[in-house]
Design an enzyme around this catalytic site. Structure first.
Site, PDB file in Angstrom:
ATOM      1  N   HIS A 127     -22.595   5.824   8.096  1.00 30.51           N
ATOM      2  CA  HIS A 127     -21.191   5.424   8.088  1.00 30.51           C
ATOM      3  C   HIS A 127     -20.755   4.940   6.705  1.00 30.51           C
ATOM      4  O   HIS A 127     -21.566   4.483   5.902  1.00 30.51           O
ATOM      5  CB  HIS A 127     -20.934   4.325   9.123  1.00 30.51           C
ATOM      6  CG  HIS A 127     -21.727   3.069   8.908  1.00 30.51           C
ATOM      7  ND1 HIS A 127     -23.072   2.985   9.187  1.00 30.51           N
ATOM      8  CD2 HIS A 127     -21.359   1.857   8.420  1.00 30.51           C
ATOM      9  CE1 HIS A 127     -23.501   1.760   8.895  1.00 30.51           C
ATOM     10  NE2 HIS A 127     -22.488   1.055   8.422  1.00 30.51           N
ATOM     11  N   HIS A 128     -19.484   5.060   6.435  1.00 28.34           N
ATOM     12  CA  HIS A 128     -18.835   4.722   5.165  1.00 28.34           C
ATOM     13  C   HIS A 128     -19.153   5.715   4.053  1.00 28.34           C
ATOM     14  O   HIS A 128     -18.816   5.469   2.888  1.00 28.34           O
ATOM     15  CB  HIS A 128     -19.182   3.301   4.686  1.00 28.34           C
ATOM     16  CG  HIS A 128     -18.756   2.208   5.614  1.00 28.34           C
ATOM     17  ND1 HIS A 128     -17.793   2.377   6.580  1.00 28.34           N
ATOM     18  CD2 HIS A 128     -19.158   0.912   5.709  1.00 28.34           C
ATOM     19  CE1 HIS A 128     -17.621   1.237   7.243  1.00 28.34           C
ATOM     20  NE2 HIS A 128     -18.451   0.342   6.746  1.00 28.34           N
ATOM     21  N   GLY A 428       1.535  -3.066 -13.358  1.00 29.16           N
ATOM     22  CA  GLY A 428       2.749  -3.188 -12.549  1.00 29.16           C
ATOM     23  C   GLY A 428       2.562  -2.851 -11.081  1.00 29.16           C
ATOM     24  O   GLY A 428       3.405  -2.182 -10.491  1.00 29.16           O
ATOM     25  N   ASP A 455      10.832 -10.429  -2.404  1.00 27.94           N
ATOM     26  CA  ASP A 455      10.560 -10.250  -0.978  1.00 27.94           C
ATOM     27  C   ASP A 455       9.815  -8.951  -0.699  1.00 27.94           C
ATOM     28  O   ASP A 455       8.903  -8.910   0.131  1.00 27.94           O
ATOM     29  CB  ASP A 455      11.853 -10.315  -0.161  1.00 27.94           C
ATOM     30  CG  ASP A 455      12.974  -9.433  -0.715  1.00 27.94           C
ATOM     31  OD1 ASP A 455      12.788  -8.792  -1.776  1.00 27.94           O
ATOM     32  OD2 ASP A 455      14.058  -9.392  -0.102  1.00 27.94           O
ATOM     33  N   GLY A 484      15.347  -6.486  -0.550  1.00 24.61           N
ATOM     34  CA  GLY A 484      14.754  -5.193  -0.860  1.00 24.61           C
ATOM     35  C   GLY A 484      14.223  -5.093  -2.271  1.00 24.61           C
ATOM     36  O   GLY A 484      14.056  -6.090  -2.981  1.00 24.61           O
ATOM     37  N   GLU A 488      13.706  -1.462  -8.210  1.00 22.88           N
ATOM     38  CA  GLU A 488      13.866  -0.017  -8.013  1.00 22.88           C
ATOM     39  C   GLU A 488      15.342   0.356  -7.896  1.00 22.88           C
ATOM     40  O   GLU A 488      15.774   1.404  -8.402  1.00 22.88           O
ATOM     41  CB  GLU A 488      13.102   0.442  -6.766  1.00 22.88           C
ATOM     42  CG  GLU A 488      11.664  -0.035  -6.685  1.00 22.88           C
ATOM     43  CD  GLU A 488      10.790   0.452  -7.825  1.00 22.88           C
ATOM     44  OE1 GLU A 488      11.235   1.285  -8.626  1.00 22.88           O
ATOM     45  OE2 GLU A 488       9.641  -0.017  -7.917  1.00 22.88           O
TER      46      GLU A 488
END
Length: 575
Positions: A127-128, A428, A455, A484, A488
């Site tokens: 697994h993994h 960033g 936020d 928001g 952007e």
């Protein structure tokens, strides 16, 4: 921490120790006291050794990405940090944070607990893994964002641990170690000496030639400006730069990536330089200087206003890790600290006149009442927010600013005496700063961290508020609720639905994540309410304080608005 870590004491003379203890002893030499990460079955044996090791504390984060962010924040104040993940699923969750540390020059060691040596050698589909029998995929991924890495064995562990950690220390960038489950308790010789020894001084002839070149550039100069970047902070140049600025009446500025490395209360400091969109004081100081001294300040679009900087090599002395330049002359093998020390001597003998305004304390522009059609505006604005934050910052505190409105608003806030700054303008990655604040709080519990985060960014990593309360961290967290992704929106899509986020009850988060009854969580919508909340934060220095600051969606710092326009042009939207 000091620039030359020392050995941890007489116990180093023990003849044989486990590989785990060898690695942990070396980390303690680097002043690491906390290890961040998430348990997984391939690292549990190592974590047993971590929790038993004197002077170390395990800090379990909510996910591996946050562990990498926390380690990054920790290393910025301590000089080094470590995180521990499990193979595959865990380490790949952390790789974005490690990449950010690489881009920003932060020394972090990522330790991956991996399947036993024989399991990997046989290519068993455990697994993994990717079920293809190949165990080198993820190490090759880490090779792209680290300066050194190693797969540890019972035979090579001491030499490889030392090689990799020395590379991290020398280059101030991340490294990676794969630690198989069966190697953790293997017996190896104990360290015979300290991990890091002082670098040998540069060749005297090289130093003489470099300073001669600098003297020619400074000859006749009437104005000199020092511009510092993030490499100056990483390589421990706060003290040497202070001596350089005290040697003569020169102006000083920082790239946004280097904010905090210079004393912002010192005479001659003019703030952040961001190319053509800089404040006039910084632009004139940098662009009109007869000689500009760049210290650990590589250029990028985000720190130069979209490459709008104006300075030429002919009038620039540039110091970078391992090399220096005086005009067009390049001198390989010069350490920045040695070069800064030599320049201080030259400036001391130069007899520079005091520039106009020298000695005036740099200050954030005074905030005036804002009027609307109905009279004086009652709501909170970005300018008012940052003016209040600047007045609140305690002496020696750490201002942490999330990429976006917070980062660019913070650029014009003078730090108090002894203050530090943490941001991530080069990589960033939004959401970075909340876990990074966990790291700064644990790295420097005597300094209060003040985080300002949008936020949208908070929603990526909010669960680490629970980790903060679990480990007794008590930062001030100011959530900029402007509905928001404002950064952007400023670049593109001001009303586009993809820049919207879910509406959360931010003041309910601390309790939801397990905070105790003393935690403060308040919502503010006016300057008066913000002032009251910050006063309450000052009265509760041992409690986590969350302040939800409601701001208009379209309001953004002037620096961000100008830079966003340049990013939009650079990205050629609509072309």
């Amino acid at each position: 921490m000091s620039d030359t870590p020392s050995d941890v004491g007489p116990q180093a003379a023990a003849s044989r120790i486990t590989v785990a203890d060898y690695l942990l002893r070396r980390l303690r030499e680097l002043d690491v006291e906390h290890l961040f990460g998430v348990p997984g079955d391939y690292n549990l044996g190592f974590l047993d050794q971590v929790t038993a090791f004197p002077g170390l504390t395990w800090v379990g984060t909510c996910n591996e990405l946050d562990a990498a962010y926390a380690a990054d924040g920790y290393a910025r104040l301590r000089g080094a940090a470590a995180l521990v993940t499990t193979f595959g699923v865990g380490e790949l969750s952390a790789v974005n944070g490690v990449a950010g540390a690489y881009a920003e020059g932060v020394p972090v060691v990522a330790v991956t607990g991996m399947p036993a040596t024989e399991v990997a050698a046989a290519g068993r589909p455990v697994h993994h893994t990717l079920m293809d029998g190949e165990y080198g995929h993820f190490g090759r991924m880490f090779a792209e964002v680290t300066v050194a890495r190693a797969d540890l064995t019972a035979t090579n562990a001491p030499a490889e641990i030392d090689r990799v950690l020395r590379a991290m220390w020398r280059e101030r960038k991340p490294v990676h170690l794969n630690l198989p489950t069966d190697v953790v308790l293997a017996q190896v010789p104990a360290p015979a000496g300290p991990l890091v020894v002082p670098d040998a001084p540069a060749d005297p002839g090289l130093v003489r030639d470099f300073l001669a070149g600098c003297a020619r550039m400074l000859d006749g100069a009437r104005s000199v400006t020092v511009l510092a970047g993030h490499e100056a902070e990483r390589f421990g140049l706060r003290g040497p730069l202070g001596d350089l600025l005290a040697a003569a009446p020169v102006r000083s500025a920082v790239f946004s990536s280097g904010k905090g490395v210079l004393d912002e209360t010192a005479p001659g400091f003019v703030g952040a330089y961001t190319g053509e969109i800089s404040d006039k004081r910084a632009r004139v100081a940098v662009e009109d200087a007869d000689c500009l001294i760049l210290v650990g300040a590589p250029v990028s679009d985000s720190v130069t206003g979209g490459f709008s900087h104006h300075f030429t090599p002919e009038r620039t002395i540039e110091l970078r890790p391992g090399r220096a330049a005086a005009g067009r002359g390049v001198f390989e093998g010069m350490a920045m600290a040695e070069a800064v020390g030599g320049l201080a001597g030259l400036l001391r003998d130069l007899g520079l006149p005091e520039p106009e305004g020298y000695g005036e304390l740099f200050a954030y522009p005074e905030v005036e009442e804002e009027e609307t059609g109905g009279g004086i505006r009652s709501g909170l604005t970005q300018r008012q927010l940052w003016g209040a934050v600047g007045e609140f910052l305690p002496v020696g505190s750490v201002l942490v600013a999330e990429q976006g409105t917070a980062f660019y608003g913070a650029q014009e806030v003078p730090l108090p005496a002894g203050g530090r700054f943490v941001g991530q303008p080069l990589w960033g990655s939004i959401g970075y700063t909340l876990p990074a604040t966990l790291g700064t709080e644990l790295a420097a519990p005597d300094r209060r961290s003040v985080l300002v985060i949008g936020d949208g960014s908070l929603q990526l990593t909010a669960q680490e508020l629970g980790t903060m309360t679990r480990y007794g961290a008590a930062p001030v967290v100011i959530v900029v609720n402007n509905d928001g992704y404002t950064v952007e929106r400023a670049i593109h899509g001001a009303t586009a639905p993809y820049n919207d986020i879910a509406a959360w009850d931010y003041t309910a988060l601390p309790a939801a994540f397990g905070a105790g009854p003393g935690t403060v969580a308040v919502r503010v919508e006016t300057p008066a309410e913000l002032a009251d909340a910050l006063a309450l934060a000052a009265r509760t220095p041992d409690e986590l304080v969350l302040i939800e600051a409601v701001l208009p969606r379209e309001d953004a710092p002037e620096l961000l608005t100008a830079l966003a326009q340049r990013f939009a042009e650079q990205n050629a939207y609509g072309a």
